[in-house]
Design an enzyme around this catalytic site. Structure first.
Site, mmCIF file in Angstrom:
data_model
loop_
_atom_site.group_PDB
_atom_site.id
_atom_site.type_symbol
_atom_site.label_atom_id
_atom_site.label_comp_id
_atom_site.label_asym_id
_atom_site.label_seq_id
_atom_site.Cartn_x
_atom_site.Cartn_y
_atom_site.Cartn_z
ATOM 1 N N GLY A 108 -0.956 -5.116 0.925
ATOM 2 C CA GLY A 108 -2.191 -4.991 0.166
ATOM 3 C C GLY A 108 -2.130 -5.672 -1.185
ATOM 4 O O GLY A 108 -3.153 -6.082 -1.735
ATOM 5 N N ALA A 129 0.840 -1.194 0.000
ATOM 6 C CA ALA A 129 0.000 0.000 0.000
ATOM 7 C C ALA A 129 0.879 1.249 0.000
ATOM 8 O O ALA A 129 2.073 1.191 0.302
ATOM 9 C CB ALA A 129 -0.914 0.001 1.216
ATOM 10 N N GLU A 183 -2.920 -9.233 -0.495
ATOM 11 C CA GLU A 183 -4.346 -9.272 -0.166
ATOM 12 C C GLU A 183 -5.204 -9.154 -1.426
ATOM 13 O O GLU A 183 -6.240 -9.810 -1.552
ATOM 14 C CB GLU A 183 -4.674 -8.156 0.834
ATOM 15 C CG GLU A 183 -4.090 -8.422 2.211
ATOM 16 C CD GLU A 183 -4.311 -7.277 3.179
ATOM 17 O OE1 GLU A 183 -4.983 -7.493 4.202
ATOM 18 O OE2 GLU A 183 -3.810 -6.164 2.906
#
Length: 260
Positions: free
Chosen positions: A112, A66, A115
């Site tokens: 992220g 991120a 994910e």
């Protein structure tokens, strides 16, 4: 469809979305999450698209994490809101999409980025890919579904170790863990992924969507996966694809599915 942070191409019913922030190793920021969410919602409604492939630009990274600078000064409330909005608009949306979404992991998939890959229906990795959830090194935990999806894929013990140590694993380790389905040379990643996508396209879209729903139900609190499977199985009998599939089988010919 023109976006600031992603590229989209559609060929032979396969939409390829490329996250395109190479100078940031394709790191996820709010704008990129918004672009992805908007694009996937449009592709979900496009009858000419049957499979979506998600990958990153360049040879180094799928998504290297991120964009930390965006949330470094967030409060407790703002942090929770960031996770909730991201999960609803993108990560959960991908997971529950009735069209298959395949992650072609072409390098680093961290935080992220991993994910995002885990929210896809399955993953194929290049041999140089490395994956991990390093959030605890920032005083955080994974906030886009990582604490839930990683144990589902690799088991509780391995997920605990990966998250608590913040360690990266190689593509081959990820395959051994069950985190990715295949590992291929980077130059073959998209062509290999497209071969699998074409196999999916030959099958009934409505049934595939129902299979995704039934499989996901097994991992959701308050849901009985067997009940969802039974209901979804019955719903398939009311489709044109079911009539076409069974007729083609009995007539010893290839079925031509329409998704209806």
């Amino acid at each position: 469809m023109n976006y600031e942070n992603i590229l989209i191409s559609i060929q032979e019913k396969i939409a390829t979305i490329t996250i395109n922030r190479p100078t940031k190793l394709n790191a996820l920021n709010k704008a990129t999450i918004s672009d992805l969410s908007n694009a996937i919602q449009l592709l979900a409604k496009n009858d000419e698209v049957r499979v979506i492939v998600l990958t990153g630009s360049g040879e180094k990274a799928f998504v290297a994490g991120a964009d930390i600078s965006e949330f470094a000064n967030y409060t407790v409330v703002e942090g929770a809101q960031l996770a909730a909005e991201g999960q609803e608009s993108l990560f959960d949306f991908i997971e529950n999409l009735k069209k298959p979404v395949i992650a072609a992991v072409n390098g680093f998939a961290l935080g992220g980025g991993l994910e995002l890959a885990m929210s896809c229906h399955f993953r194929i990795a290049s041999d140089n890919a490395k994956m991990g959830l390093p959030e605890v090194t920032l005083g955080l935990i994974p906030g886009y579904g990582g604490t839930q999806r990683l144990p589902q894929l690799v088991g509780k013990g391995r997920a605990m170790e990966m998250i608590m140590t913040a360690a990266m694993i190689t593509a081959e380790e990820a395959k051994h863990y069950g985190l990715v389905n295949h590992v291929v040379p980077q130059e073959e990643l998209l062509s290999f992924t497209n071969v699998i996508a074409q196999k999916i396209i030959k099958n009934a879209p409505f049934a595939i969507g129902k299979a995704i729903k039934a499989i996901n139900a097994n991992f959701k609190d308050g849901k009985n996966g067997f009940d969802t499977e039974i209901k979804s199985f019955g719903e398939c009998f009311g489709t044109q694809d079911f009539k076409e599939g069974t007729t083609a089988f009995l007539e010893k010919r290839k079925a031509e599915f329409t998704g209806k």
